[in-house]
Each structure stands twice: as structure tokens, then as C-alpha cells.
Write a protein that holds these residues in place. Sequence first.
Motif, PDB file in Angstrom:
ATOM      1  N   ASP A 296       0.832  -1.205   0.000  1.00 13.49           N
ATOM      2  CA  ASP A 296       0.000   0.000   0.000  1.00 13.49           C
ATOM      3  C   ASP A 296       0.863   1.250   0.000  1.00 13.49           C
ATOM      4  N   ASP A 297       1.938   1.236   0.797  1.00 20.68           N
ATOM      5  CA  ASP A 297       2.825   2.403   0.851  1.00 20.68           C
ATOM      6  C   ASP A 297       3.474   2.662  -0.510  1.00 20.68           C
ATOM      7  N   GLU A 298       3.854   1.579  -1.185  1.00 16.34           N
ATOM      8  CA  GLU A 298       4.481   1.720  -2.495  1.00 16.34           C
ATOM      9  C   GLU A 298       3.492   2.292  -3.506  1.00 16.34           C
ATOM     10  N   LEU A 299       2.242   1.821  -3.458  1.00 15.08           N
ATOM     11  CA  LEU A 299       1.226   2.319  -4.381  1.00 15.08           C
ATOM     12  C   LEU A 299       0.947   3.796  -4.131  1.00 15.08           C
ATOM     13  N   VAL A 300       0.887   4.185  -2.837  1.00 15.68           N
ATOM     14  CA  VAL A 300       0.678   5.596  -2.505  1.00 15.68           C
ATOM     15  C   VAL A 300       1.821   6.443  -3.062  1.00 15.68           C
ATOM     16  N   ASP A 301       3.046   5.941  -2.929  1.00 13.24           N
ATOM     17  CA  ASP A 301       4.199   6.673  -3.457  1.00 13.24           C
ATOM     18  C   ASP A 301       4.116   6.809  -4.974  1.00 13.24           C
ATOM     19  N   MET A 302       3.563   5.795  -5.634  1.00 10.14           N
ATOM     20  CA  MET A 302       3.462   5.820  -7.092  1.00 10.14           C
ATOM     21  C   MET A 302       2.440   6.837  -7.585  1.00 10.14           C
TER      22      MET A 302
ATOM     23  N   GLU B 211      -5.473   2.104 -10.575  1.00 12.46           N
ATOM     24  CA  GLU B 211      -4.534   1.715  -9.526  1.00 12.46           C
ATOM     25  C   GLU B 211      -4.102   0.256  -9.691  1.00 12.46           C
ATOM     26  N   LYS B 212      -5.055  -0.606 -10.064  1.00 12.15           N
ATOM     27  CA  LYS B 212      -4.711  -2.013 -10.280  1.00 12.15           C
ATOM     28  C   LYS B 212      -3.730  -2.149 -11.447  1.00 12.15           C
ATOM     29  N   MET B 213      -3.970  -1.366 -12.496  1.00  8.18           N
ATOM     30  CA  MET B 213      -3.075  -1.410 -13.648  1.00  8.18           C
ATOM     31  C   MET B 213      -1.674  -0.932 -13.262  1.00  8.18           C
ATOM     32  N   PHE B 214      -1.607   0.141 -12.439  1.00  4.90           N
ATOM     33  CA  PHE B 214      -0.306   0.639 -11.986  1.00  4.90           C
ATOM     34  C   PHE B 214       0.430  -0.446 -11.195  1.00  4.90           C
ATOM     35  N   ALA B 215      -0.308  -1.123 -10.305  1.00  5.21           N
ATOM     36  CA  ALA B 215       0.304  -2.174  -9.488  1.00  5.21           C
ATOM     37  C   ALA B 215       0.770  -3.335 -10.353  1.00  5.21           C
TER      38      ALA B 215
END
Length: 704
Positions: free
Chosen positions: A113-119, A168-172
Amino acid sequence: MALIKQIRQRTGLAIGVIAVGLIFFLVGGDILGPNSMILGSDRTTVGEIAGEDISYDEYVQRIEQTKMRFQQNTGRNPSESDLSSIRDQAWQALIVEKIFATQYEELGMQVSDDELVDMVQGKNIIGELRRQLTNPQTGEFDREQLITFLQSLENADPQQQAFWAQQEKMFADSRLRIKYDNMLAVSEYATNAEAKLQHKSANTIADVRHIHIPYYSVSDSLVQINDAEIRAYISKNQEKFKVTESRGLRYVRFPLHPSAEDSAAALDQINGLIAELKETSTDSSFVARNSEALNPFITVNPGDPLPQNFTNNVDEPEEGVVYGPFLSNTSSYVAYKITDKFEGDPRMRASHILLSTEGMTDEDKEQVRQQALDVLAEVNETGNFEVAAAQYGQDATSQRGGDLGWFFKDDFVTEFADAVFSANSTGVINRLVETEYGYHIIKVTELQQTLTQKVAILELELIASDITRNDVFRNADYFAANSSNPSTFEANAEKEGYTILSASNVGPTSRTLNNLSGAREIVRWAFNDASVGKVSRVFELEDAYVVALLSNKTEEGDGSINNPDIKAQATQELKNDKKAAYIKEKIEGMETLEAMQEAFPDASIGSTADLRLNASTLPGVGFAPKAVGAIFGLQESGEMTKPIQEDIGVIVAELNSIIPAPEIADYTRYQNEITNNASQRTSYMIMMAMEELAGVKDYRYKFF
């Protein structure tokens, strides 16, 4: 447009039938399509990935997601060619998802979650978001837009919230794939033995003479081939003659060329607009409204040229003057106006040779620095910077002599930019420049330029009018209606003077026929509806109408003599084998290349003084890897190879001398070269291997 086309193609139908067509048009084109539920069709599978059927609905949903991203990124609806790319992207995304999900799980890979927020809102915002949220005034990423957007999500409509969740799913997923590829890429390693072999292959040099005896030196009448031999040859070499599903088509193209009246009308229209452009004070908004150019208002940065069509017609354009209209090579009328000239930020042009030090220890970096100093000395001595860049450069610019093109100071890291922009003359900077990427040897090729120009481009396409299109359609429709089989197709074409074109080995996913673009509907007809000998309806393409005839079908499987293309290929290869045997027999015992040339006057004798072990071609001869290998198997001066059969003929080589690669103290450069090359291929090779293992089957051609 689609409805008008249907009406044109059914000119004899009653009004009631047209009404039914209108209903189908309004309800949706797929009502009678391959996934129609009204007809009770169960053909709803577009492919198979890892044993799992991919339904039409699942695939279309993925297409819509990809299409929405395209619209978000570009601010426009996709064209037909864009849609083709979008469908492929959606299919690839499904493959990646189905294949790699298990891999990620087994490896314990995840995006926290932290990584996604940073992205999406931290210090490392991903490129796609940066491109979507650009300030139109500065051209730079606007963080305030991002913050405003994220704050508005809480009160956004459900559709927008769902879209963001999907984003967001695509980014992940994208980040997981990057991690996976990087993990395997950094696992690449070259041993010292491999590096030595690479060095040996690149630097072992032979001086040879050679004779090339082409197959046409032997008359076809001297070799006899029968069908039994051809069948046996095809059977023995099935790996070469395996066939995929394909179609053969013959077709007549009715081009939509603008008439003289169309050209005159377009010229009148653009002349009227030119008169307005001369008077307007808002050039950019005027051409944005009235021009059909892809980029109607451009900024020409220092060092960059004005549009070629402009400079071809005007020697010294002045600011504020409208020039044109000129006819472009893409059949359009174009006029140009330089709306502003000013001194902008300076740009320079330079080339470099990069010797990479990324990931190295201080000791290894010192070795690279010494090598870079040697290269710099070589460049200063020989003056052949471009040759040295191709030989020693370790980035993509090496393929173009190290050229970096024109650039602003901010385009490069500080150390590099400072070195270039402090130069007062062109030429090689006589010192190494170290950056985070490694050591650079730099050649300044153009000094600072600051002239910046803004250009308004007024363009109108010269296209066939509706009247012209209707005239051409009537001719095509008459031809199709009166050509019901191959014999009438050919007879009518000959009678009317139409050229019949052929397209062979057309695959199920093809979108072109020869150089005929936008032909997807014709290909779908050939695979889904047509039988051999059937003549099509009229197909409407962007620049032509087409009437096609299905000439043959080839199903996937083993090759056979019944396939004319395979028979022709096998026959030619058999002939070459027999001709090679004839040549070898005739030159047996001859001790000089000159004697062989006397026996075959069409043969050519040549010499190569610097043939390298890693070569696959003989200069002046062609692709001859077996001959190159045989040459480096020779030991003594004057020694000759045996006659070697290649695809291009028979080759015999005589060795003058061979210079082994010198021993060197450090093979790091070659290790890095092998590792980097392997790492660059890793992602693609992984994808190909995974697709093969997953048994991907693609039936999309039945639907799109």
C-alpha cells in the motif's frame, strides 16, 4: 458513414428492409454478430490462455478499459488504427495477467500500500500520471492538478471511482511486471571464458580470397526434379514446411482519386482561409479551428528545421507573411505562417562515447577510466570519433556514431551539460567527463543556437468528394454484381481494363493486403464467410473500394506438394542441392580459384583483407556463415576450404593469413557487453517462453 455504406451496398432493397437495417444500426452492430444471443450462437470464445477460455465479454471489457486509458492520455477518441493497437494491448494485458499472476504469487512478489501511494501521490509518481496531468502552459507535470483530482474522488460518481480503482490495479500490475523483469535481468552474468570468446570472435582477423559460384551458373536443364523427389524432400524437412492457416485472395481495387473538380474546390476553400489567416491576430486559435494538420501550431526550437515542404518552396521566410498553398506529398494543400521569432533558451548538439560504470566497484571504475583515456587518445589521434563510438560506445547512441541530437542544458545531467555548454568551439573535448552513468568522451558538433520560431500550419486534405465516391462505388458495385465466379471475375476485369492483384499467405490476423491498408474486413470475410471461388461484396476502404475473390484456403498442419508455394520452394531447394553437387563434382581436383572460374564463367573471385570471426557475411558475396566458419578452420597460408554449399551458391576460400586476437589483461568490457545484451532481451524472451508454455490460442480474428 457505416449506415450510408450499407445502403449503398443494398441499393435494390425496399424501404422496409432499410428500416430494419436502421433498427439494427441503433441497437448495435453485434446483434447478428458472432456473439449474438438472439441467434443462440455459442461462439463467444476469443482465445485460450493457460487452458482457460477467454470470453468475448471479458475481452471487450478489457478493450474498453484500455480505450478509456487511451482517451485519458491523448484527450481524443481512438481512430481505427488506434483501435487495432488497443485491442492488441488488451490481449497482451490478459496474457500477462493470466500467465504471470501465478509467478508473482509463487515468488511472493507484491506492491505494498505504501508503495502504491508513493506511485500515485508521493515522490516517485509514475510516468503515466505525469503525462495525464500536465500543465498546458508549461508542459510540465502539475502536482496541484493531481491533488485536486485525488481530493475530488471521494465525492465522484461511481463510474469515475471504478475507473480510478482500475487504474490503480493497472499501476500495481505494471510495477509487478517491472520487478519480475528486473529480477531476471539482473541475474544475467557472463563468465570470463565467455568474455574471452567474445573478444576472440571480434578480433580474430583473416585475409582471404574466395570464389562464389552462383546456382544460375548451372542451367536448369542439367538437373531433373520429379514429384516423388519433391514429396520426399518435403516429408523429410517438415519443420521447414509446416504451414499456418492462411488464405489466398485476388482483388480489384477501385481507387478514390480526387477529381479535377474536387481539387479546384479544395483550392478555393484554402485560398479563402489564407485570406482570413493573413488578417487574423490569433493565428494559433485560427489554425486550431480550421486546419486539418495533426499539429497546426508548432514551436521550432533552436537547431531544428522548419517543415520540409515549407523550406522546399520558400528560401528566406519572413515573420508574419503567409506562404502557400503548396501541394504536399500526402495529397493536401498547405500554407505556412511564421507568427513569431525570438531568442529562446540555447540548445547545442553533441555526440558522445559512453563507457558505463553503473553498479561497479571503485576498482572496476578505475579500469574503465583507463580504458576511456585510451579511447580518448585514439580518437584524438585518428579523428574517427564516429567509428570509435560504434566500436566502444555502450548505449544506444553507438549505432548512430554517438549522436545525441540537439538538446537544452536541462536535458542532461549537470556534469555532462556543463562540459558541453561551456565549449567555445566544435570538436572533441580533451578530457573525460564523469557522470552517474560512467565516463563520457564528448564531441561538440554544433555550438549554441537560440533562434526559436512559432509556425501556424493551415492544411486541407485533398480527398474525393461524395459525388466522386458515388461514381466509383457504382463501378465497383456493377463489377461485383456481375462477377459470380473466377471466370466471370477475370473476364469482367479484362473487359473493363481493371488490374487483378493477388495476395497470398494472408494470415487470420492480417490487417493489410500487400500495400492495401485498412483491409481487416476483407480478411474477416475471407476467413469467416467465403468459400473458394466466391466473389465478395464491395468493401469500402479509406482510399478505395475493393472487390475480392477467395482463390485458395490453407489449413494449419504439415506442408504438402499440393500447396503451390511449398512445391515451388521445395523444387528450388532441390534444384540448388543438385546444382551444388554438380558444381562440386566439376571443380574437384582443381587447385586454383582461377581454374574454377574458367569452368564457371559466371563465378566471381573476390578478396577480404579483414574478415572477422564473428562475421556471418562475405563482403561482395552475401550471407555465408558456413563459409566463414570453414575459413577460420584453416591453418596455413595457401590452404583452401572444400566447396561449401550456401543459400546463395557454392563458395571456395583460400587463406592468405590469419591474425589471432591479441591477449588483453582485462575482459570486463566484453563481460559487460554480453550481460547488457542478454539483459535487454530478457523481458521479450520471457514473454515468448511463457506464451509458448501457456499454449496461447488466438481466435480474435473471428470477431474483429
